[in-house]
Write a protein that holds these residues in place. Structure first.
Motif, PDB file in Angstrom:
ATOM      1  N   TYR A 196       1.172  -0.799  -6.289  1.00  0.00           N
ATOM      2  CA  TYR A 196       0.269  -0.303  -5.246  1.00  0.00           C
ATOM      3  C   TYR A 196      -1.188  -0.426  -5.695  1.00  0.00           C
ATOM      4  O   TYR A 196      -2.064  -0.834  -4.923  1.00  0.00           O
ATOM      5  CB  TYR A 196       0.607   1.151  -4.936  1.00  0.00           C
ATOM      6  CG  TYR A 196      -0.376   1.824  -4.006  1.00  0.00           C
ATOM      7  CD1 TYR A 196      -0.340   1.592  -2.631  1.00  0.00           C
ATOM      8  CD2 TYR A 196      -1.360   2.670  -4.507  1.00  0.00           C
ATOM      9  CE1 TYR A 196      -1.248   2.200  -1.772  1.00  0.00           C
ATOM     10  CE2 TYR A 196      -2.274   3.283  -3.660  1.00  0.00           C
ATOM     11  CZ  TYR A 196      -2.217   3.051  -2.300  1.00  0.00           C
ATOM     12  OH  TYR A 196      -3.125   3.651  -1.460  1.00  0.00           O
ATOM     13  N   PHE A 197      -1.459  -0.087  -6.957  1.00  0.00           N
ATOM     14  CA  PHE A 197      -2.831  -0.162  -7.472  1.00  0.00           C
ATOM     15  C   PHE A 197      -3.216  -1.589  -7.848  1.00  0.00           C
ATOM     16  O   PHE A 197      -4.381  -1.974  -7.760  1.00  0.00           O
ATOM     17  CB  PHE A 197      -2.992   0.754  -8.686  1.00  0.00           C
ATOM     18  CG  PHE A 197      -2.940   2.213  -8.343  1.00  0.00           C
ATOM     19  CD1 PHE A 197      -4.036   2.837  -7.746  1.00  0.00           C
ATOM     20  CD2 PHE A 197      -1.808   2.958  -8.590  1.00  0.00           C
ATOM     21  CE1 PHE A 197      -3.999   4.185  -7.418  1.00  0.00           C
ATOM     22  CE2 PHE A 197      -1.753   4.315  -8.259  1.00  0.00           C
ATOM     23  CZ  PHE A 197      -2.858   4.920  -7.674  1.00  0.00           C
ATOM     24  N   PHE A 198      -2.207  -2.390  -8.250  1.00  0.00           N
ATOM     25  CA  PHE A 198      -2.480  -3.779  -8.624  1.00  0.00           C
ATOM     26  C   PHE A 198      -2.763  -4.631  -7.397  1.00  0.00           C
ATOM     27  O   PHE A 198      -3.580  -5.549  -7.430  1.00  0.00           O
ATOM     28  CB  PHE A 198      -1.277  -4.342  -9.395  1.00  0.00           C
ATOM     29  CG  PHE A 198      -1.436  -5.772  -9.808  1.00  0.00           C
ATOM     30  CD1 PHE A 198      -2.297  -6.127 -10.834  1.00  0.00           C
ATOM     31  CD2 PHE A 198      -0.716  -6.777  -9.161  1.00  0.00           C
ATOM     32  CE1 PHE A 198      -2.442  -7.459 -11.221  1.00  0.00           C
ATOM     33  CE2 PHE A 198      -0.856  -8.099  -9.532  1.00  0.00           C
ATOM     34  CZ  PHE A 198      -1.717  -8.439 -10.576  1.00  0.00           C
ATOM     35  N   GLY A 199      -2.086  -4.331  -6.293  1.00  0.00           N
ATOM     36  CA  GLY A 199      -2.282  -5.116  -5.074  1.00  0.00           C
ATOM     37  C   GLY A 199      -1.443  -6.374  -5.080  1.00  0.00           C
ATOM     38  O   GLY A 199      -0.337  -6.399  -5.605  1.00  0.00           O
ATOM     39  N   ARG A 200      -1.950  -7.426  -4.483  1.00  0.00           N
ATOM     40  CA  ARG A 200      -1.327  -8.738  -4.396  1.00  0.00           C
ATOM     41  C   ARG A 200      -0.108  -8.763  -3.483  1.00  0.00           C
ATOM     42  O   ARG A 200       0.078  -9.703  -2.711  1.00  0.00           O
ATOM     43  CB  ARG A 200      -0.924  -9.263  -5.789  1.00  0.00           C
ATOM     44  CG  ARG A 200      -2.071  -9.366  -6.772  1.00  0.00           C
ATOM     45  CD  ARG A 200      -3.078 -10.436  -6.363  1.00  0.00           C
ATOM     46  NE  ARG A 200      -2.541 -11.764  -6.465  1.00  0.00           N
ATOM     47  CZ  ARG A 200      -2.512 -12.478  -7.601  1.00  0.00           C
ATOM     48  NH1 ARG A 200      -2.986 -11.962  -8.731  1.00  0.00           N
ATOM     49  NH2 ARG A 200      -2.035 -13.705  -7.602  1.00  0.00           N
TER      50      ARG A 200
END
Length: 231
Positions: free
Chosen positions: A158-162
């Motif tokens: 969730y925090f990393f995204g992509r």
């Protein structure tokens, strides 16, 4: 059982070297990744043949056809995903310049978290054996490892995204489930062959199949999902 300092040092040093090599192969560039998976592919095949020789002497090659699905197919799918999904370029074709470690890394880290958490939870509260194939595994450890794997990878994702949150959740769940099945499958092969480890390339930890059994099983569903949904 008392901990043998020499064995502990050997296992720790071996694990550190293994982690460095895996990280370099994953994150340097496309060529390093190709070299890494090439070594894994042939290392697994060599050990698979050796196990088949012990299980059914004289019938190795007919049985080895299964190795195409067990070993070659997941490695092939990993390569396809690594060069078509997650790249900063828009070209959806197999080029070294398009390499992105997104999918291979997610699978490997998910398996690592699952295995680590399953060991911790199983050591603390594990009481019910999961299978006679692998007596040390418990239902409590397996369930705890899978749940914690999904939580850790989904939150980190969730925090990393992509990717979408649902993608992180489904991929980590598939890695936990199929990774465990891969471990049990390889344990069954070793039991039939009458050996403790598939090989000895990694001191204190076993062979290629011992290290990558979960990866081989998890890569197929995860990569197929990634190719159909994420791309």
């Amino acid at each position: 059982m008392a901990l043998d300092p020499k064995t502990f040092r050997t296992r720790t040093l071996s694990a550190i070297v293994f982690a460095i090599i895996m990280s370099a192969g994953l994150f340097l560039n496309g060529w390093s990744f190709l070299l890494l998976v090439l070594v894994i592919h042939f290392g697994c095949w060599i050990e698979f043949f050796q196990l088949l020789k012990r299980i059914s002497p004289g019938k190795v090659f007919p049985s080895a056809i299964a190795g195409l699905v067990y070993i070659s197919l997941p490695i092939f799918l990993l390569v396809i995903c690594a060069f078509t999904i997650g790249s900063s370029t828009s070209a959806q074709e197999i080029k070294v310049a398009n390499y992105a470690p997104l999918i291979p890394s997610v699978i490997i880290f998910s398996i690592w978290v699952n295995d680590t958490m399953a060991y911790v939870v199983g050591s603390l509260i594990g009481k019910t054996p999961l299978s006679s194939i692998s007596p040390k595994k418990t239902w409590e450890g397996t369930a705890g490892g899978g749940i914690l794997c999904v939580i850790v990878i989904t939150v980190a994702g969730y925090f990393f995204g992509r990717l979408q949150v649902i993608d992180w959740l489904l991929i980590s769940a598939m890695c936990a489930i199929f990774g465990t099945l891969g471990d049990l499958f390889e344990s069954k092969i070793k039991r039939l062959a009458g050996v403790k480890d598939s090989g000895s390339f990694m001191p204190g930890h076993g062979g290629f199949l011992d290290r990558f059994d979960s990866l081989l099983f998890a890569a197929i569903p995860v990569c197929m999902y990634a190719l159909m949904v994420i791309r």
